[in-house]
Each structure stands twice: as C-alpha cells, then as structure tokens.
Design an enzyme around this catalytic site. Structure first.
Site, PDB file in Angstrom:
ATOM      1  N   LYS A  77      37.386  40.013  35.893  1.00 49.07           N
ATOM      2  CA  LYS A  77      37.096  41.159  35.047  1.00 49.07           C
ATOM      3  C   LYS A  77      36.491  40.686  33.729  1.00 49.07           C
ATOM      4  O   LYS A  77      36.912  39.669  33.169  1.00 49.07           O
ATOM      5  CB  LYS A  77      38.373  41.955  34.795  1.00 49.07           C
ATOM      6  CG  LYS A  77      38.161  43.277  34.049  1.00 49.07           C
ATOM      7  CD  LYS A  77      39.462  44.052  33.931  1.00 49.07           C
ATOM      8  CE  LYS A  77      39.291  45.359  33.168  1.00 49.07           C
ATOM      9  NZ  LYS A  77      40.550  46.123  33.060  1.00 49.07           N
ATOM     10  N   SER A 153      40.451  50.840  34.379  1.00 53.27           N
ATOM     11  CA  SER A 153      39.230  50.218  33.913  1.00 53.27           C
ATOM     12  C   SER A 153      38.765  49.053  34.786  1.00 53.27           C
ATOM     13  O   SER A 153      37.634  48.585  34.673  1.00 53.27           O
ATOM     14  CB  SER A 153      39.459  49.709  32.483  1.00 53.27           C
ATOM     15  OG  SER A 153      40.468  48.704  32.440  1.00 53.27           O
ATOM     16  N   SER A 177      45.340  50.291  34.974  1.00 52.65           N
ATOM     17  CA  SER A 177      43.951  49.894  35.201  1.00 52.65           C
ATOM     18  C   SER A 177      43.739  48.897  36.325  1.00 52.65           C
ATOM     19  O   SER A 177      42.595  48.583  36.660  1.00 52.65           O
ATOM     20  CB  SER A 177      43.348  49.339  33.913  1.00 52.65           C
ATOM     21  OG  SER A 177      43.202  50.359  32.961  1.00 52.65           O
TER      22      SER A 177
END
Length: 489
Positions: A77, A153, A177
C-alpha cells in the site's frame, strides 16, 4: 493453470523442486498486471526493473530458505514507505516523493524473507475513504465487476490480490480499511491487535488507530504473512513486546466447543437482507463444525462512528500539519510570501476529503470545544472497549458481517460523506477497542459480488481468529471462486 492458483506452501514446494523459478513468479505477476490492470487500476507505481533483478539474484543464489514467502511477489500500500520507490499516499502532495531514504519495518522484515516487491498500490488519499474514490490519481475498480468500488482505503491492496496481480499485499486499517475492501473483493484481510505490527514507516493518519496488516487469497497464506511482519520494534513506541505464537499451529485445530458471540447490533436495520442471510448461514456452518453461538449486545457500538470521526480527524489534523510545502511534499509555485506558501501548498496539495477531516479535527481540538467533543469521544471509546472486554469474558470470538452491504457502484456515494462514513459502522469499533479483526469470504450477493464475514478476537489472540477462519474456509468453497477479467473470459 496459473501460478496464482497455488498456495504459498505449494509454490515453495515447486521452487525447492526447481519446477519453477522466482523469475517465473515475477514475470507471471507483471504479465498479469499488463493484462488486467488497465481495468482494475490497482497500481500507482511499478518496480519492474528492480523486481526482475532481485528475482534473478535469488535464482542464481544457493538459498536453502524454508520461508513460505521466499521469492513471492507482493504489493505494498502506498502509505508504507519503501526505500528508493515512490511513496505518495494517493496524494498529489507527495507526488514528488520519488526516493524515500528508508524502508518501513514491515517492508524490511519481508525483504529479509526475500520477497519481491512488485509495486505500490492505490489508496484513498492519506487513507481517508471507504471506496478508493478519494485517490488523487484514479479510482481502483472491483475485479468482480469494474462498475463497482473495491472498498477503501486499502482498495488497491485488496483488488490486486483478488485480480491475481500479486500473491499477497500489505494494507493499513484505521477504521476498517483492510477488512472492508477484503469483504468487497472476496479476499482475506486481517487488522491485527494494535501494537502487534510495527507502524514505523507507515505514514500516519490517526496514530492511535492505524495498524498494518496482511491481505491474501487464503487464511493459511494470511497466517504465514502475519508471522513474518509481527514483533516488537524499538523504532515504534507503541509496539507491543509480547510473546509471538506460531500462527500456523492454529490451523490444525478444530472449532469444537468454540463459543461465538453475535452482536444483535450487527444484524439490525441497515444490514442488507442478503448480507444477514450469508452471516446466518455461516453461523450454521460453525454449528455443524461443533461450535456454539449466542446473541449478545455491544450497546455502545451505535456511538462508534461519531467517536471515530472526531478522534481520527483530530489525530489527522495534528499528523498532517507536517505537510506544509517546506519539509514534505510539493510546494506551490504561486506563493509570493511564506504565509501564501503554507496556504497554497496545502490547498493545492490536499483533496477535498482530507481538507474536510483536517478542519473537523482542528475544530474538535480547539479551545472551548476540546472537552465537549474530543474528550467526550475518548470516554465513548473506553465504553466501547469495555463492551468488548465484557463479551470476551464468556466468549472466544465475535462474529458478524464485515460491511452492511456488498460493494456499491463507483460514484454512487461519493457526494454523500455521511453515508460513506456509515459504511464502516461494523469495522470501526474494532479499531477503537484495539482488538484484532478479520474478514473472510462467506457468500455472494444476487449480483455476484462477494460478502464478507467479520471475526473479532481478544487482544493478541490472532490464533483463535485463524483457527475459526480456517475451519470455516475448509468447510466452504467461497474462497475458491474467482473474478473474471481480461483473458480469463
């Protein structure tokens, strides 16, 4: 049969027998990205030259590594710092952060296992969002149906694994997330106990809530990945110095006698009927496996969303103050003096959602409002934690839906922040309490979209989550179904 159809254990067996090479794995990953990422849009930055060089180096070496992660391609990420590889947090503010000087601890740990970093994955800007539509670059799409969001996210992290672009990925979870996009994309995502995994090198959103965790196709792979990234870290003052078990040992245990709590609040109005049905069907599977379940109450859960957005926005207001055009990020070229530089750099660099949360947090921390909002939210947080503690006095694990609904369409909720915030209503309490939570596939909607089952455990008891998740996975075939993309058609 694609190499992506094998488990980590099976791939290691093939590597040791020299039936495949690390270069084969890396090439398969990049070929897949070239084939389908035009549809999925999971990656912000690729690391192809360095990854292929690392693969060649591993193939030419004489390693006798027993690690299940040896030579396996992964995605990271884009709010987890990677030395020499651009890290943007999905924001234009960090579009020029091309060459970080160090690796996050989790990246360093995985490199010591000789994994291969394929690239950086798209995300909502500074991890603020539930759909990936807040990325300042582009929206990642759900591999099951590209008209739908992948969640956020960590949408890029979940979508890349579901689309078979990488074998596993790292995400971060502040209020759901990892688990919410894992549910939307039909993969396995774990938010570990707060403090179990080092946050050093994770660009902070809300420091008391953020936690890095693994995203994989199977529960077994998830256990192997968590094993590699846990442990005390002197570089993180919130890192917990606790004994680390062998998480794979839990996979060999059955669930006979396991006591499951099902919060009534998690199945009430607002939860889609097909999600409720999938969860109830999952509970019947557990019953058939010898576990028992009873309905309980987490009475303060209804305040979780309000408390979370006050606390997380307050911490974000403080954490993002460092992005000012001086020390970090892109500096506005329009500024004529110092004050203009601060104002213009922040107004141009941050997106609307980030600005909204900074303003909310600054307001909650301001003189005259601190006690009324921030302090009260902290008290509610304690009440929520106490609710979990009370339930865990009598039960081993809490089970419910990960999200109230399956994935929604791109553009459907982006203009309604309050509705978007409510999408995390079932995952947020876990972060406020600091306990571990996991999402695993448990069914599909009438439109063919995955539904996630959330398992919540006691502090530092990830082993019980893996025990329960693996037993369910082995008794069902939800995880075996795959989205259709590109040349799969």
């Amino acid at each position: 049969m694609s190499l992506f159809d094998y488990t980590l254990k099976e791939l290691q067996d093939k590597l040791h027998k020299k039936e495949i090479t690390v270069s084969d794995l890396v090439s398969e990953s990049y070929n897949r990205i070239k084939e389908v990422d035009g549809q999925v849009k999971a990656f912000l930055t690729l690391n192809e030259e360095a990854a292929k060089s690392k693969a060649k180096e591993l193939d030419e070496g004489q390693s006798t590594s027993n690690s299940f992660l040896y030579g396996i391609p992964l995605g990271v990420k884009d709010n987890i710092v990677t030395k020499g590889l651009r890290t943007t947090c999905g924001s234009q503010f960090l579009s020029n952060f091309e060459d970080p000087l160090y690796n996050a601890t989790v990246v360093q740990k995985l490199q010591s296992e000789n994994t291969v970093t394929i690239g950086k994955l798209n995300m909502d800007e500074f991890a603020m969002g539930s759909s990936n539509e807040n990325s300042s670059y582009f929206t990642t799409r759900n591999p099951w149906n590209t008209d739908y969001v992948p969640g956020g996210s960590s949408g890029g992290s979940a979508a890349a694994v579901a689309a078979k672009e990488v074998f596993f990925s790292l995400g971060s979870d502040t209020g759901g997330s990892i688990r919410q996009p894992a549910a939307f994309c039909g993969v396995v995502g774990l938010k570990p106990t707060y403090g179990l995994v080092s946050r050093f090198g994770l660009v902070a959103f809300a420091s008391s809530l953020d936690q890095i965790g693994p995203v994989t196709r199977t529960v077994e792979d998830n256990a192997h990945l968590l094993q590699a990234i846990v442990g005390h870290d002197e570089m993180d003052t919130t890192s917990a110095n606790v004994e680390i078990p062998n998480y794979s040992d839990a996979l060999s245990q059955d669930v006979k006698g396991l006591k499951i709590a099902v919060p009534s609040e998690y199945l009430q109005e607002g939860v889609a009927p097909e999600v409720r049905e999938a969860v109830l069907n999952a509970l019947e599977v557990y019953k058939d496996l010898g576990a028992t379940w009873e309905e309980v109450s987490l009475p303060h859960s209804k305040y979780a969303v309000a408390a979370y957005y006050l606390l997380s926005s307050s911490e974000a207001s403080a954490n993002l103050a460092r992005f000012d055009g001086v020390r970090y990020g892109v500096r506005s070229e329009k500024a004529e003096n110092m004050l203009d530089m601060y104002k213009l750099s922040r107004s141009e660099g941050f997106g609307d959602e980030v600005k909204r949360r900074i303003m909310l947090g600054t307001f909650a921390l301001s003189s005259g409002y601190y006690d009324a909002y921030y302090k009260k939210a902290q008290k509610v947080r304690t009440l929520i934690k106490n609710d979990f503690d009370k339930v865990f006095e009598d039960y081993d694990v809490i089970v419910g839906p990960t999200t109230p609904t399956p994935a929604f369409k791109v553009g459907e909720k982006i203009d309604d922040p309050l509705t978007m915030y409510a999408n995390d209503i079932l995952t947020i309490p876990v972060n406020l309490a600091g306990v571990p939570g996991m999402s695993i596939p448990c069914g599909f909607s009438s439109e063919g979209l995955p539904i996630g089952l959330q398992l919540i455990g006691k502090h530092f008891d990830e082993s019980t989550l893996y025990r329960a998740a693996y037993a369910f996975e082995q008794a069902t075939d939800h995880h075996k179904k795959q989205p259709v993309l590109g040349g799969d058609r």
